[in-house]
Design a protein around this motif. Structure first.
Motif, mmCIF file in Angstrom:
data_model
loop_
_atom_site.group_PDB
_atom_site.id
_atom_site.type_symbol
_atom_site.label_atom_id
_atom_site.label_comp_id
_atom_site.label_asym_id
_atom_site.label_seq_id
_atom_site.Cartn_x
_atom_site.Cartn_y
_atom_site.Cartn_z
ATOM 1 N N LEU A 143 0.828 -1.211 -0.070
ATOM 2 C CA LEU A 143 0.253 -0.111 -0.020
ATOM 3 C C LEU A 143 0.756 1.323 -0.045
ATOM 4 O O LEU A 143 0.579 2.214 -0.644
ATOM 5 C CB LEU A 143 -0.992 0.034 1.204
ATOM 6 N N THR A 144 2.047 1.336 0.758
ATOM 7 C CA THR A 144 2.686 2.393 0.677
ATOM 8 C C THR A 144 3.420 2.723 -0.775
ATOM 9 O O THR A 144 3.273 3.938 -1.227
ATOM 10 C CB THR A 144 4.295 2.205 1.586
ATOM 11 N N GLU A 145 3.817 1.610 -1.415
ATOM 12 C CA GLU A 145 4.183 1.849 -2.951
ATOM 13 C C GLU A 145 3.231 2.408 -3.758
ATOM 14 O O GLU A 145 3.129 3.183 -4.511
ATOM 15 C CB GLU A 145 4.741 0.595 -3.450
ATOM 16 N N LEU A 146 1.849 1.678 -3.413
ATOM 17 C CA LEU A 146 0.651 2.092 -4.228
ATOM 18 C C LEU A 146 0.423 3.481 -4.157
ATOM 19 O O LEU A 146 0.198 4.213 -5.118
ATOM 20 C CB LEU A 146 -0.492 1.155 -3.961
ATOM 21 N N PHE A 147 0.475 4.164 -2.925
ATOM 22 C CA PHE A 147 0.029 5.364 -2.740
ATOM 23 C C PHE A 147 1.128 6.431 -3.334
ATOM 24 O O PHE A 147 0.671 7.305 -3.897
ATOM 25 C CB PHE A 147 -0.014 5.628 -1.177
ATOM 26 N N SER A 148 2.413 6.073 -3.204
ATOM 27 C CA SER A 148 3.394 6.635 -3.940
ATOM 28 C C SER A 148 3.107 6.909 -5.353
ATOM 29 O O SER A 148 3.359 7.951 -5.917
ATOM 30 C CB SER A 148 4.781 6.210 -3.755
ATOM 31 N N ARG A 149 2.839 5.662 -6.047
ATOM 32 C CA ARG A 149 2.523 5.752 -7.514
ATOM 33 C C ARG A 149 1.193 6.622 -7.819
ATOM 34 O O ARG A 149 1.143 7.109 -8.878
ATOM 35 C CB ARG A 149 2.377 4.269 -7.913
ATOM 36 N N LEU A 150 0.297 6.408 -6.972
ATOM 37 C CA LEU A 150 -1.134 7.008 -6.872
ATOM 38 C C LEU A 150 -0.693 8.591 -7.168
ATOM 39 O O LEU A 150 -1.098 9.514 -7.877
ATOM 40 C CB LEU A 150 -1.921 6.889 -6.166
ATOM 41 N N TYR A 151 0.108 9.150 -6.076
ATOM 42 C CA TYR A 151 0.715 10.547 -6.108
ATOM 43 C C TYR A 151 1.416 10.856 -7.253
ATOM 44 O O TYR A 151 1.130 12.017 -7.532
ATOM 45 C CB TYR A 151 1.295 10.591 -4.690
ATOM 46 N N ASP A 152 2.060 10.243 -7.865
ATOM 47 C CA ASP A 152 2.651 10.502 -9.131
ATOM 48 C C ASP A 152 2.047 10.706 -10.165
ATOM 49 O O ASP A 152 1.955 11.407 -11.208
ATOM 50 C CB ASP A 152 3.873 9.334 -9.517
ATOM 51 N N LYS A 153 0.514 9.939 -10.015
ATOM 52 C CA LYS A 153 -0.503 10.021 -11.083
ATOM 53 C C LYS A 153 -1.179 11.066 -10.985
ATOM 54 O O LYS A 153 -2.151 11.541 -11.787
ATOM 55 C CB LYS A 153 -1.270 8.848 -11.186
ATOM 56 N N GLY A 154 -1.033 12.122 -9.796
ATOM 57 C CA GLY A 154 -1.581 13.391 -9.801
ATOM 58 C C GLY A 154 -2.849 13.464 -8.721
ATOM 59 O O GLY A 154 -3.595 14.216 -8.516
ATOM 60 N N ILE A 155 -2.742 12.151 -7.928
ATOM 61 C CA ILE A 155 -3.840 11.926 -6.940
ATOM 62 C C ILE A 155 -3.245 12.177 -5.657
ATOM 63 O O ILE A 155 -2.581 11.863 -4.984
ATOM 64 C CB ILE A 155 -4.217 10.416 -6.710
ATOM 65 N N LYS A 156 -4.092 13.672 -5.329
ATOM 66 C CA LYS A 156 -3.478 14.459 -4.085
ATOM 67 C C LYS A 156 -4.713 14.149 -2.774
ATOM 68 O O LYS A 156 -4.175 14.353 -1.628
ATOM 69 C CB LYS A 156 -3.349 15.657 -4.380
ATOM 70 N N ARG A 157 -5.746 13.734 -3.268
ATOM 71 C CA ARG A 157 -6.756 13.486 -2.275
ATOM 72 C C ARG A 157 -7.661 12.283 -2.375
ATOM 73 O O ARG A 157 -8.214 12.109 -3.450
ATOM 74 C CB ARG A 157 -7.751 14.737 -1.918
ATOM 75 N N LEU A 158 -7.307 11.353 -1.327
ATOM 76 C CA LEU A 158 -7.695 9.961 -1.552
ATOM 77 C C LEU A 158 -8.766 9.613 -0.564
ATOM 78 O O LEU A 158 -8.606 9.679 0.840
ATOM 79 C CB LEU A 158 -6.576 8.995 -1.505
ATOM 80 N N MET A 159 -10.049 9.311 -0.936
ATOM 81 C CA MET A 159 -10.983 8.874 0.087
ATOM 82 C C MET A 159 -11.168 7.342 0.026
ATOM 83 O O MET A 159 -11.127 6.569 -0.914
ATOM 84 C CB MET A 159 -12.267 9.314 -0.328
ATOM 85 N N VAL A 160 -11.100 6.613 1.172
ATOM 86 C CA VAL A 160 -11.236 5.261 1.303
ATOM 87 C C VAL A 160 -12.567 5.039 2.030
ATOM 88 O O VAL A 160 -13.015 5.591 3.095
ATOM 89 C CB VAL A 160 -9.994 4.812 2.415
ATOM 90 N N GLU A 161 -13.140 3.944 1.357
ATOM 91 C CA GLU A 161 -14.480 3.806 2.068
ATOM 92 C C GLU A 161 -14.460 1.946 2.190
ATOM 93 O O GLU A 161 -15.520 1.488 2.333
ATOM 94 C CB GLU A 161 -15.631 3.574 0.699
#
Length: 232
Positions: A143-161
């Motif tokens: 998940l740490t790596e995933l979040f880093s890759r999502l950040y690089d894709k421009g995802i700055k605000r992530l909602m978890v449901e």
């Protein structure tokens, strides 16, 4: 300590007064009312992406889209897609190819050990410029790596449901900044019914919360917390 950049992450969940998010049969229970549903839709509309675990996909088959036409139009006026990106944490690639969450704007994160035949089943839905399969981690999604890759894709605000297992994993790793909990005026019970946070549980060191807001909503109450070890 955070070694990698990641989005601002918040969990949003509804639970009964006894802390359950669904029944012991893992079936969806209507906990919140119309006012809380509108609040959740606004949170979705203000986010870059919405994330769930595969357990939530299998039990609830959510679409994770913004429901309000007005909110979708407001996103378009800002130059954003009408819906946030949809992300599924799915280590073993168990997401059914008919799941409503799939399609353009969906990312499925799998582990390297996910069976190739399952990945191939998802590929027609996900392997395109707007929807992809991300492989990170060997046995489980990192998940740490995933979040880093999502950040690089421009995802700055992530909602978890959710669900409960994903919530536990994120909290254990210190990847959550805020927590919204709607507590409904009902009891569900059941020692095997999922709670807000399941997993192995914490020992010795327990995440500490700072209460930010309390609001009466519908017949229940909305609580907003920040994580004291977060970046806030």
């Amino acid at each position: 300590m955070e070694a990698l950049n990641r989005p601002f992450v918040f969990i949003n969940s509804a639970m009964s007064a006894d802390g359950k998010i669904s029944s012991f049969e893992r079936s969806q229970v209507r906990i919140s009312g119309e006012a809380d549903k509108a609040r959740v839709d606004l949170l979705r509309a203000e986010s870059d992406a919405i994330m769930v675990g595969v357990g939530t996909v299998l039990s609830d088959d959510p679409s994770l889209r913004v429901k309000s036409a007005k909110l979708r139009e407001a996103r378009r006026e800002k130059g954003w897609p009408k819906d946030p990106l949809r992300i599924v944490a799915d280590s073993r690639a168990r997401t059914p190819p008919t799941a409503r969450v799939l399609g353009p704007g969906c990312i499925v994160a799998v582990a390297g050990s996910a069976p190739q035949d399952r990945r191939d089943t998802l590929s027609p839905k996900c392997d395109c410029s707007k929807c992809e399969i991300i492989v990170c981690g060997r046995e489980q999604v990192d998940l740490t790596e995933l979040f880093s890759r999502l950040y690089d894709k421009g995802i700055k605000r992530l909602m978890v449901e959710g669900g409960a297992t994903l919530n536990w994993s994120l909290l254990k790793l210190g990847l959550v900044d805020e927590l919204y909990v709607y507590m409904g005026a009902m009891l569900i019970g059941g020692e095997n019914a999922p709670t807000l946070v399941d997993g192995q549980g914490f020992k010795e060191v327990f995440p500490r919360l700072k209460l930010c807001c309390v609001q009466r909503l519908d017949e229940g109450v909305l609580l907003k917390w920040s994580l004291q070890n977060s970046r806030l």
